[in-house]
Scaffold this motif. Sequence first.
Motif, short mmCIF file in Angstrom:
data_model
loop_
_atom_site.label_atom_id
_atom_site.label_comp_id
_atom_site.label_asym_id
_atom_site.label_seq_id
_atom_site.Cartn_x
_atom_site.Cartn_y
_atom_site.Cartn_z
N THR A 47 0.84 -1.20 0.00
CA THR A 47 0.00 0.00 0.00
C THR A 47 0.87 1.25 0.00
N GLY A 78 -6.73 2.96 2.22
CA GLY A 78 -5.33 2.69 2.50
C GLY A 78 -4.41 3.58 1.69
N TYR A 126 -6.31 0.79 6.39
CA TYR A 126 -5.66 0.48 5.13
C TYR A 126 -6.48 -0.59 4.43
#
Length: 475
Positions: free
Chosen positions: A140, A436, A431
Motif C-alpha cells: 500500500t 489505504g 488500510y
Amino acid sequence: MTITEVTTQPTDAERFRHILEVQRAAYLRDGAPSWAARRSDLHNLKAALIARRSAIEEAINTDFGHRSRHETAMMELVGVVQGIDYLERNLRRFMRPTRRHTALHMRFGTNRIEYQPLGVVGVISPWNYPVNLSLMPVVTAIAAGNRVMLKPSKLTPATNAVLASMLSEVFPPEQVTIVSGDGSAFSSLPFDHLVFTGSTEVGRAVMKAASENLVPVTLELGGKSPTIIAKGHVRDQTVSDIVFGKLLSGGQTCIAPDYALVHESEIDAFVDSYDRLVKAAYPDGPTSNDYTSISNDKQYAILTDLIDDARTHGARIIEVGHRPGEAARRPHTLAPTVVLGVTDDMRIAHEEIFGPILPIFSYRDIDDAINYVNTRPRPLALYYFGNDDPDQRKVLDRTTSGNVTINGTIMHVAQDDLPFGGVGASGMGKYHGIEGFRTLSHPKGILAQGRWNATRLLYAPFGKRTDALLNFFLR
C-alpha cells in the motif's frame, strides 16, 4: 608500541536513523514515482512472492512449529496477491487529481486535490500472519509512492529471512528495507507515517514514542471480537462458519471470533454442533496436518493460564473434536476448547484470547446481547448470524466495531475494496482499499486562481466597496 584500533558497532537507533536518512534523501532527490514505476514495482513483488510460495510455507511452518500449508497459502499469499492485483487495477484512478467545488466569488479559478506520497513509511508487523501483515502495508505504501522501512516480529526468524531475501531482490535498500532490532528505537524514528499491527498494550507504547516526533500512526490492534447468533440460527452452516473463523491458524487471528453470544435456550445445541463440526473439519484431531499449533511456548502458556484461571473460578471447560488429548503429543498444541459459565472475575472474559478457545455466553433477547458488547471496548470485528430483519438492523446501528461480517466470519478482510481497521481500543486509521492509499498519501489541496476573483476587491485601502462585499458574504 602497538596501537589497537577499537571499533564500536552502531546502536539500533543509529543504524535505523541512517537508513531513514538514506531513504528520505532518495525520496527528496527523485520525487514521487510515476504510475508506471509503481505498477512495475507491484508486479515484480507479486512475481517474487509467488516464486517463493514453497519457501514461505516451509518458513512459517518452522516458525510456528506446525502451520497448515493451505492456511498459509490462503491467508498469507492469496491475500497479498489479490491486494496487489487490486492496487494495480485501480492505481491510475487513485492517483488521479480530484476536482473540488470552487467558492462562488472565485469561480474563475479551480480547486483540486493531488495525492502526494508522504515520504518514508515505517511498518511494524506481528508474528501471527508474518507475510500478509508485513507486506500489505508495504504494498500500500509503495502504491502511494512512498519508501518503506519494515520491522517484522523477532518471533518469526525463518519467515523474516525469506522476506529479507525477496525484498532485497525486488527493491534497492533506499526504497524498501527490512530491519531487525529494538522496537522502541524504531518507533521513535521521525517517519512520515508509522503503521503498527499488534496488541493494544504495545500499540499504546508505539503511539507514545511516535508522538515525540508528531508522526501520524495507523494502529491495527485487536480486542475481543464478538459473534452474535440470533435465536433459531444455531444451524450447521452457522456453526461451521464459526469453526472456520475460530480455528483458522489455531485461533491466532486478530479478527477471529473471540466469544459467542448464544440464546439461552440454544447453548447445549450450539456446543453439540460445535463439537460435531470440529470433528468434521479436523478428522485426525489436533495433530492433523490441517490444524495449526500455537506459535511459541510463551503464547501457549498464556492460553493455558487463561483456561486454568477460568477453571479455578468455576467455569466448565470442554475440549471438543476427535481425540483432544492427543494435542499433548505435539509441541505447544492446544485442542479446540469451549468454555461455559464465564463470569466477569475471569481473565478470559476480558483478555483477547488469540487461540482455539471459545467462551460461550447466553443472552435473553437481542438487547441483552447488544448491551454485553457495548459494555466492553470496541472490537476490531463483529459477526452476526441471523435474518435481514429489525434485530440485525439493531445490532448494526447500536454497536460500533472495525468491520462486520453478516452470516460468516473473517472474510470481510479479504474484500479489497473495503477499508480495514479498528476503532477505539481496537485501533485507528485504515488500510486496504482506496482508504489505504489515502492514509499513506498527502491530499494536497491546490487552488489555481483565475485572472479575476472578487476577493481582490477586499484588498486595502478599505472603503464602502469593502463594506458592501463583506455585508454580501455575511448575509
